[in-house]
Design a protein around this motif. Structure first.
Motif, PDB file in Angstrom:
ATOM      1  N   HIS A 109      11.466 -38.273  16.829  1.00 24.94           N
ATOM      2  CA  HIS A 109      10.542 -39.537  16.601  1.00 24.94           C
ATOM      3  C   HIS A 109      10.499 -39.912  15.475  1.00 24.94           C
ATOM      4  O   HIS A 109      10.157 -38.938  14.525  1.00 24.94           O
ATOM      5  N   GLN A 110      10.754 -40.929  14.957  1.00 25.92           N
ATOM      6  CA  GLN A 110      10.654 -41.642  13.780  1.00 25.92           C
ATOM      7  C   GLN A 110       9.388 -42.553  13.459  1.00 25.92           C
ATOM      8  O   GLN A 110       9.399 -43.351  14.191  1.00 25.92           O
ATOM      9  N   GLN A 111       8.511 -42.333  12.539  1.00 26.90           N
ATOM     10  CA  GLN A 111       7.487 -43.175  12.162  1.00 26.90           C
ATOM     11  C   GLN A 111       8.110 -44.509  11.360  1.00 26.90           C
ATOM     12  O   GLN A 111       8.715 -44.298  10.502  1.00 26.90           O
ATOM     13  N   THR A 112       8.100 -45.574  11.764  1.00 28.38           N
ATOM     14  CA  THR A 112       8.426 -46.808  11.274  1.00 28.38           C
ATOM     15  C   THR A 112       7.415 -47.708  11.320  1.00 28.38           C
ATOM     16  O   THR A 112       6.186 -47.640  11.752  1.00 28.38           O
ATOM     17  N   SER A 113       7.771 -49.063  10.770  1.00 25.67           N
ATOM     18  CA  SER A 113       6.761 -50.222  10.877  1.00 25.67           C
ATOM     19  C   SER A 113       6.354 -50.695  12.206  1.00 25.67           C
ATOM     20  O   SER A 113       5.378 -51.287  12.450  1.00 25.67           O
ATOM     21  N   LEU A 114       7.378 -50.082  13.186  1.00 26.87           N
ATOM     22  CA  LEU A 114       6.995 -50.662  14.534  1.00 26.87           C
ATOM     23  C   LEU A 114       6.337 -49.338  15.325  1.00 26.87           C
ATOM     24  O   LEU A 114       5.390 -49.539  16.552  1.00 26.87           O
ATOM     25  N   ASN A 115       6.712 -48.159  14.919  1.00 24.52           N
ATOM     26  CA  ASN A 115       6.218 -47.004  15.760  1.00 24.52           C
ATOM     27  C   ASN A 115       5.207 -46.271  14.940  1.00 24.52           C
ATOM     28  O   ASN A 115       5.775 -45.786  14.049  1.00 24.52           O
ATOM     29  N   SER A 116       4.212 -45.749  15.315  1.00 23.64           N
ATOM     30  CA  SER A 116       3.228 -44.885  14.341  1.00 23.64           C
ATOM     31  C   SER A 116       3.768 -43.485  14.813  1.00 23.64           C
ATOM     32  O   SER A 116       4.730 -43.108  15.515  1.00 23.64           O
ATOM     33  N   ALA A 117       2.929 -42.622  13.979  1.00 23.87           N
ATOM     34  CA  ALA A 117       3.472 -41.127  14.399  1.00 23.87           C
ATOM     35  C   ALA A 117       2.590 -40.672  15.608  1.00 23.87           C
ATOM     36  O   ALA A 117       2.048 -41.466  16.358  1.00 23.87           O
ATOM     37  N   ILE A 118       3.052 -39.495  16.089  1.00 27.36           N
ATOM     38  CA  ILE A 118       2.555 -38.917  17.296  1.00 27.36           C
ATOM     39  C   ILE A 118       1.420 -38.125  17.139  1.00 27.36           C
ATOM     40  O   ILE A 118       1.315 -37.278  16.210  1.00 27.36           O
ATOM     41  N   PHE A 119       0.319 -38.254  18.117  1.00 27.51           N
ATOM     42  CA  PHE A 119      -1.115 -37.220  17.993  1.00 27.51           C
ATOM     43  C   PHE A 119      -1.223 -36.800  19.256  1.00 27.51           C
ATOM     44  O   PHE A 119      -0.933 -37.713  20.304  1.00 27.51           O
ATOM     45  N   PRO A 120      -1.998 -35.823  19.158  1.00 28.80           N
ATOM     46  CA  PRO A 120      -2.492 -35.190  20.698  1.00 28.80           C
ATOM     47  C   PRO A 120      -4.010 -36.069  20.755  1.00 28.80           C
ATOM     48  O   PRO A 120      -4.812 -36.025  19.860  1.00 28.80           O
ATOM     49  N   LEU A 121      -4.062 -36.844  21.856  1.00 26.09           N
ATOM     50  CA  LEU A 121      -5.086 -37.470  22.323  1.00 26.09           C
ATOM     51  C   LEU A 121      -5.938 -36.860  23.385  1.00 26.09           C
ATOM     52  O   LEU A 121      -5.307 -36.736  24.392  1.00 26.09           O
ATOM     53  N   PRO A 122      -7.161 -36.589  23.300  1.00 24.86           N
ATOM     54  CA  PRO A 122      -7.971 -35.994  24.585  1.00 24.86           C
ATOM     55  C   PRO A 122      -8.126 -37.233  25.579  1.00 24.86           C
ATOM     56  O   PRO A 122      -8.257 -38.479  25.365  1.00 24.86           O
ATOM     57  N   VAL A 123      -8.157 -36.587  26.680  1.00 26.35           N
ATOM     58  CA  VAL A 123      -8.125 -37.698  27.990  1.00 26.35           C
ATOM     59  C   VAL A 123      -9.632 -37.852  28.368  1.00 26.35           C
ATOM     60  O   VAL A 123     -10.537 -36.845  28.333  1.00 26.35           O
ATOM     61  N   ARG A 124     -10.160 -39.099  28.538  1.00 24.10           N
ATOM     62  CA  ARG A 124     -11.424 -39.439  28.939  1.00 24.10           C
ATOM     63  C   ARG A 124     -11.468 -40.382  29.922  1.00 24.10           C
ATOM     64  O   ARG A 124     -10.710 -41.039  30.163  1.00 24.10           O
ATOM     65  N   ASN A 125     -12.489 -40.634  30.680  1.00 30.03           N
ATOM     66  CA  ASN A 125     -13.002 -41.649  31.525  1.00 30.03           C
ATOM     67  C   ASN A 125     -11.773 -41.844  32.445  1.00 30.03           C
ATOM     68  O   ASN A 125     -11.338 -43.191  32.370  1.00 30.03           O
ATOM     69  N   CYS A 126     -11.373 -41.023  33.353  1.00 31.21           N
ATOM     70  CA  CYS A 126     -10.030 -41.442  34.165  1.00 31.21           C
ATOM     71  C   CYS A 126     -10.890 -41.945  35.562  1.00 31.21           C
ATOM     72  O   CYS A 126     -11.855 -41.300  36.033  1.00 31.21           O
ATOM     73  N   ARG A 127     -10.174 -42.773  36.154  1.00 36.36           N
ATOM     74  CA  ARG A 127     -10.755 -43.097  37.639  1.00 36.36           C
ATOM     75  C   ARG A 127      -9.426 -43.765  38.283  1.00 36.36           C
ATOM     76  O   ARG A 127      -8.570 -44.233  37.735  1.00 36.36           O
ATOM     77  N   GLU A 128      -9.726 -43.773  39.886  1.00 33.33           N
ATOM     78  CA  GLU A 128      -8.950 -44.196  40.524  1.00 33.33           C
ATOM     79  C   GLU A 128      -8.736 -45.646  40.880  1.00 33.33           C
ATOM     80  O   GLU A 128     -10.082 -46.125  41.220  1.00 33.33           O
ATOM     81  N   LEU A 129      -7.944 -46.563  40.578  1.00 31.74           N
ATOM     82  CA  LEU A 129      -7.907 -48.119  40.854  1.00 31.74           C
ATOM     83  C   LEU A 129      -7.594 -48.438  42.350  1.00 31.74           C
ATOM     84  O   LEU A 129      -8.047 -49.485  42.639  1.00 31.74           O
ATOM     85  N   PHE A 130      -6.772 -47.610  43.193  1.00 31.27           N
ATOM     86  CA  PHE A 130      -6.660 -48.085  44.314  1.00 31.27           C
ATOM     87  C   PHE A 130      -7.815 -47.414  45.396  1.00 31.27           C
ATOM     88  O   PHE A 130      -8.229 -46.443  45.208  1.00 31.27           O
ATOM     89  N   THR A 131      -8.036 -48.493  46.516  1.00 30.74           N
ATOM     90  CA  THR A 131      -9.099 -48.029  47.338  1.00 30.74           C
ATOM     91  C   THR A 131      -8.579 -47.503  48.553  1.00 30.74           C
ATOM     92  O   THR A 131      -9.463 -46.828  49.302  1.00 30.74           O
TER      93      THR A 131
END
Length: 715
Positions: A292-314
């Motif tokens: 992956h190359q960081q460019t003007s269009l693409n940011s660097a890669i980061f590890p991001l913690p998952v929060r607030n997940c929910r199911e949208l189909f009923t």
């Protein structure tokens, strides 16, 4: 007259300054400036100091950096990664003469597929026919020099089309030149060429770049050695279409008198298993950004913690998840409408199956020592990675196997029966298509199916790595507003599980969507078992941590909040519009003027998969008559299937009225839906404005060029 004495020794200065200063010293100018007071002396000294500084610029100070040009060179040239290393010319004819090449393979690639095909073709030209071919990035050369190619050269063009019939970024120069060829009636009569296009027939302008280039060349007198052919990725047939075209191309060269040699496998990389890693720590997740190359269009890669997940189909047997990723204190930022690229890992089951089939289970923690044997070989696995990490984090082991790979595998088969089976499938396109239409064949599954009892101990690891693609990110439209939620990114993902019509009723599990479902810790609604994945330890999140980067998008809200909006979406295509509406609602609540908004939303069923329905109802209350929602349901318990494009056709008069009043129109969802919407709108324009086909095209193109009609679609 008394001579002037400098306050320094002239003999200690560089030789280039001595003659000038001695002449100045003996001239009548400086003695006349002899100071009569202390203040005059200081002024004279400062004057001389300034003059000396000016004279010595570039000699004693501010010397030009001899390596300044390196800042503007491509880094791969310094690393030896380009076939043009050391080239000082952008003239393609001169480059071919200098390298004693017989052919040039130009590639125009947005995602890397055309580039990979070009490199494969270049290697096979050399090994099978002895043809020395230059694999060339079109942007590395002056495209005007293509007109000077003599008939002794073969020119091959591999060109991709994306978006609204656009060329790849590196083919922009070729695209401009093609237009000039038409305008100036340029002749290219000495050009002998072959062309292959990459595109997706779900898009309106399928392989437009190929068609425009071929038409221009033919009109300018070039000689096409065989009809142009097109790859269609609508059904994932790009690899097979390329293989079939390559077979025809090789037949052409045989007809021109070139002898085709039978070639044994020749690796482009050397791979050995080194020492065993003792730590239980995952040794390669942190290396996931190597491709992956960081460019003007693409940011660097980061590890991001998952929060607030929910199911949208009923209801139903599908999942659609809402997930939020915490940006924390890192440098990652986004804007409303951007995309997020999720970097998945491969599922445990597929990793284990491949290790077992190769009889390498006991060596999974051994490091890989990889060395390139060919200038065109590009690293796919970071140095020091273990075998297991390579299969889990860096290679696409869940992808289908191409017919060429099936055929080439036969030479390493552990049994005569396996060799016969693979040869039969690999050499016949019809047989291959029949086989793959009812069976999802990954590399591990193919090896297991062809030889269930004997492991593939003779299969070189280099072959495995070379024939597997690098694991790539999958992109999702961000469904949160950066104004309202600057440090949280929300995404909306439909979990894909496709049933295969085989005797075992197998399932093809979408890699990244199931990876996200696993990270969310939400239960699966699928009838069949879903794959399991390894995740890094959660950092106070609801699930795990996912690796991601942000990619800029052209889908942006207009700067003026009073600009009217027409929003057209189906399914999870609604994601960016959720952010748009939330941002507009916030401005409206603050007393800011907001424009009229017309939202078209389509899904299967009103009760089960009308995603974000509660939120939309609240937005409707907040915005009042500023927002109108038009829905379409294709499986809503009656016999009539209504799609979002049908609703657009019904409301076309209103849509045209809003566009004429300066509204921005956005379409988001599957490319096939967007193509249908385009068709409905063009029909309405022709009827209501009395325009012919050409006038309609000019009208729609004008809106798109001004950014008033934008689409964010996928195949």
């Amino acid at each position: 007259m008394e001579s002037f004495t400098f306050p320094f020794d002239i003999n200690e200065l560089p030789s280039t300054l001595k003659p000038f200063l001695r002449t100045l010293q003996s001239s009548p100018i400086l003695p006349a400036l002899k100071p009569s007071s202390v203040s005059d002396g200081v002024a004279a000294f400062l004057f001389l100091l300034s003059a000396l500084g000016y004279i010595t610029k570039g000699r004693l100070w501010d010397k030009p950096d001899p390596y300044y040009k390196v800042w503007f060179e491509r880094p791969q040239l310094a690393d030896g990664g380009s076939s043009n290393k050391g080239a000082v010319t952008r003239n393609i004819v001169q480059r071919l003469e200098e390298g004693d090449y017989q052919a040039v393979i130009f590639w125009g690639s947005q995602s890397g597929t055309a580039e990979r095909f070009a490199e494969t073709l270049g290697r096979e030209f050399h090994t099978r026919f002895g043809i020395n071919a230059l694999v060339a990035d079109i942007s590395d050369f002056d495209v005007e020099s293509i007109a000077d190619l003599q008939q002794k050269y073969f020119a091959i063009f591999l060109l991709s089309t994306y978006g609204e019939g656009d060329p790849s970024d590196n083919a922009a120069g070729l695209w401009d030149w093609i237009k000039r060829i038409k305008d100036r009636a340029t002749r290219v009569e000495s050009l002998r060429y072959v062309a292959f296009g990459l595109g997706n027939s779900n898009y309106k302008y399928y392989n437009r770049v190929l068609d425009v280039v071929v038409d221009a060349f033919d009109a300018a007198g070039a000689t096409s050695l065989m009809p142009p052919q097109r790859a269609d990725d609508a059904e994932g047939a790009t690899e097979e279409d390329f293989q079939s075209w390559k077979d025809d191309l090789f037949a052409l060269f045989r007809s021109l008198g070139y002898e085709q040699k039978a070639v044994a496998y020749q690796p482009t990389v050397s791979i050995e298993l080194g020492e065993r890693v003792q730590s239980e720590k995952d040794d390669s997740v942190h290396e996931i950004s190597m491709h992956h190359q960081q460019t003007s269009l693409n940011s660097a890669i980061f590890p991001l913690p998952v929060r607030n997940c929910r199911e949208l189909f009923t209801a139903g047997d599908r999942n659609c998840i809402h997930m939020e990723l915490d940006l924390g204190n890192n440098d990652l930022v986004y804007k409303t409408g951007d995309h997020i690229g999720i970097w998945p890992c491969n599922p445990d089951e597929e990793v284990e199956r491949l290790l077992e089939t190769l009889d390498l289970n006991e060596r999974r923690k051994n490091t890989l020592r990889i060395a390139a044997l060919d200038d065109s070989a590009k690293p796919k696995v970071p140095p020091g990675s273990t075998l297991e990490a390579a299969f889990r984090h860096h290679l696409e082991i869940c992808a289908s196997v191409s017919r060429k790979t099936v055929f080439d595998l036969a030479q390493f088969a552990p049994t005569p029966e396996a060799k016969a089976m693979l040869t039969e499938i690999g050499q016949d396109r019809t047989r291959y298509e029949q086989f793959t239409s009812s069976t999802h064949i990954t590399l591990a599954r193919l090896l297991k199916l062809s030889s269930s009892l004997e492991p593939w101990t003779a299969l070189p690891l280099s072959f495995v790595v070379e024939n597997l693609l690098s694991l790539q990110p999958r992109y999702y439209s961000i469904s949160s507003s950066s104004v309202i939620s600057p440090r949280r990114i929300a995404l909306t993902a439909l979990v894909v599980n496709k049933q295969v019509a085989d005797e075992n009723h197998s399932t093809i599990n979408g890699l990244t969507s199931n990876y996200l479902l696993s990270a969310s810790k939400l239960p699966s609604n699928a009838k069949a078992a879903t794959p399991s994945f390894q995740h890094t330890s959660p950092v106070g999140g609801d699930g795990g941590t996912v690796f991601a980067h942000v990619r800029k998008s052209k889908i942006k809200l207009p700067i003026t909040s009073s600009t009217p909006l027409v929003l057209i979406a189906a399914g999870t295509g609604f994601a960016p519009f959720r952010a748009f509406l939330a941002e507009r609602a916030k401005l409206h609540a603050l007393g800011k003027p907001v424009g009229r908004m017309l939202l078209f939303f389509g899904c299967r069923n009103r009760e089960s998969d009308y995603i974000y329905r509660d939120e939309l109802e609240k937005l409707q209350e907040t915005l009042g008559d500023k927002l109108r929602i038009v829905t379409a349901f294709s499986r809503d318990g009656n016999n009539k299937k209504v799609y979002v494009q049908d609703r657009v056709a019904e409301e076309s008069e209103t849509v045209l009225e809003m566009l004429n009043a300066g509204a921005n129109m956005y379409i988001c969802g599957k490319a096939s839906m967007a193509r249908e919407v385009d068709g409905k709108m063009e029909e309405a324009v022709a009827q209501q404005k009395g325009m012919n086909e050409s006038e309609v095209k000019n009208w729609t193109d004008g809106l798109k060029k001004r950014g008033k009609w934008r689409a964010d679609v996928w195949g």
